[in-house]
Design a protein around this motif. Sequence first.
Motif, short mmCIF file in Angstrom:
data_model
loop_
_atom_site.label_atom_id
_atom_site.label_comp_id
_atom_site.label_asym_id
_atom_site.label_seq_id
_atom_site.Cartn_x
_atom_site.Cartn_y
_atom_site.Cartn_z
N CYS A 123 42.13 80.85 39.08
CA CYS A 123 40.99 80.58 37.90
C CYS A 123 41.58 80.94 37.05
CB CYS A 123 39.72 81.91 38.24
SG CYS A 123 39.50 81.50 39.10
N ALA A 124 41.38 80.54 35.39
CA ALA A 124 41.62 80.71 34.02
C ALA A 124 42.98 79.89 34.04
CB ALA A 124 41.88 82.29 33.49
N LEU A 172 49.15 80.93 36.58
CA LEU A 172 49.98 81.47 35.04
C LEU A 172 50.25 82.38 36.12
CD1 LEU A 172 46.38 82.71 33.65
CD2 LEU A 172 46.25 81.60 36.83
N SER A 173 50.82 83.49 35.20
CA SER A 173 51.27 85.23 35.92
C SER A 173 49.87 85.62 35.78
CB SER A 173 51.94 85.42 34.82
OG SER A 173 51.38 85.80 33.46
N ARG A 231 43.68 86.20 29.32
CA ARG A 231 42.01 84.88 29.35
C ARG A 231 41.40 85.51 29.64
NH1 ARG A 231 46.22 79.48 31.34
NH2 ARG A 231 47.93 80.36 29.92
N ARG A 232 41.24 86.31 30.68
CA ARG A 232 39.72 86.78 30.83
C ARG A 232 40.16 88.29 30.70
NH1 ARG A 232 37.92 83.26 35.55
NH2 ARG A 232 38.23 80.96 33.92
N GLY A 291 52.76 81.06 29.18
CA GLY A 291 53.33 81.18 28.02
C GLY A 291 52.60 79.45 27.17
N MET A 292 52.09 78.71 27.94
CA MET A 292 51.72 77.82 26.85
C MET A 292 50.53 77.39 26.02
SD MET A 292 52.98 74.90 29.80
CE MET A 292 53.09 73.72 28.89
N THR A 293 49.82 76.64 25.50
CA THR A 293 48.89 76.71 24.64
C THR A 293 48.17 75.95 25.41
OG1 THR A 293 49.06 75.23 23.13
CG2 THR A 293 49.43 77.26 22.35
#
Length: 150
Positions: A48-49, A94-95, A102-103, A135-137
């Motif tokens: 998720c996210a 993602l970490s 993000r959440r 670390g990415m958009t």
Amino acid sequence: MTSSDTRYEIRDTSGEGRQPRMVDRPLITDHRPPATVLPLRIAVVGPCASGKSTLVAALRAAGYEARHPAQEHSYVPDMWRRLVDPDVLIYLDLSHEAYQQRRPKDDAGPDYLAMQRERLAHARAHADLVVDTSGMTAEAVRAYVLAALA
């Protein structure tokens, strides 16, 4: 030979016996498959996210047939294959720190991501592309994946 004469063999690398198939894929310079050629079937999986929905929307806008099979919520290890049977499998990761950014209202701890990664282990092992989106958009992920698909 013109670019439309190019044929690619899609092979099963899972060891589970799917038959190879030949697919016509012209060289794509603008990341949009021509209307006369079926687009690549792409499955996007990850915790998720990690950016799955955003990437699927970007891939569809670029002309690909992209789906998110919700593998992170399934106990069926190869749900991604059963629902999509993709030509390309993309795993986004993602970490925990990126997840919290993000959440911010979600109080899930690192164990939540660990549980999802367990459910995603089969997909990650079979992924054609693994991207850590921490670390990415969204635009950087889109550009990276489209470049990898070209």
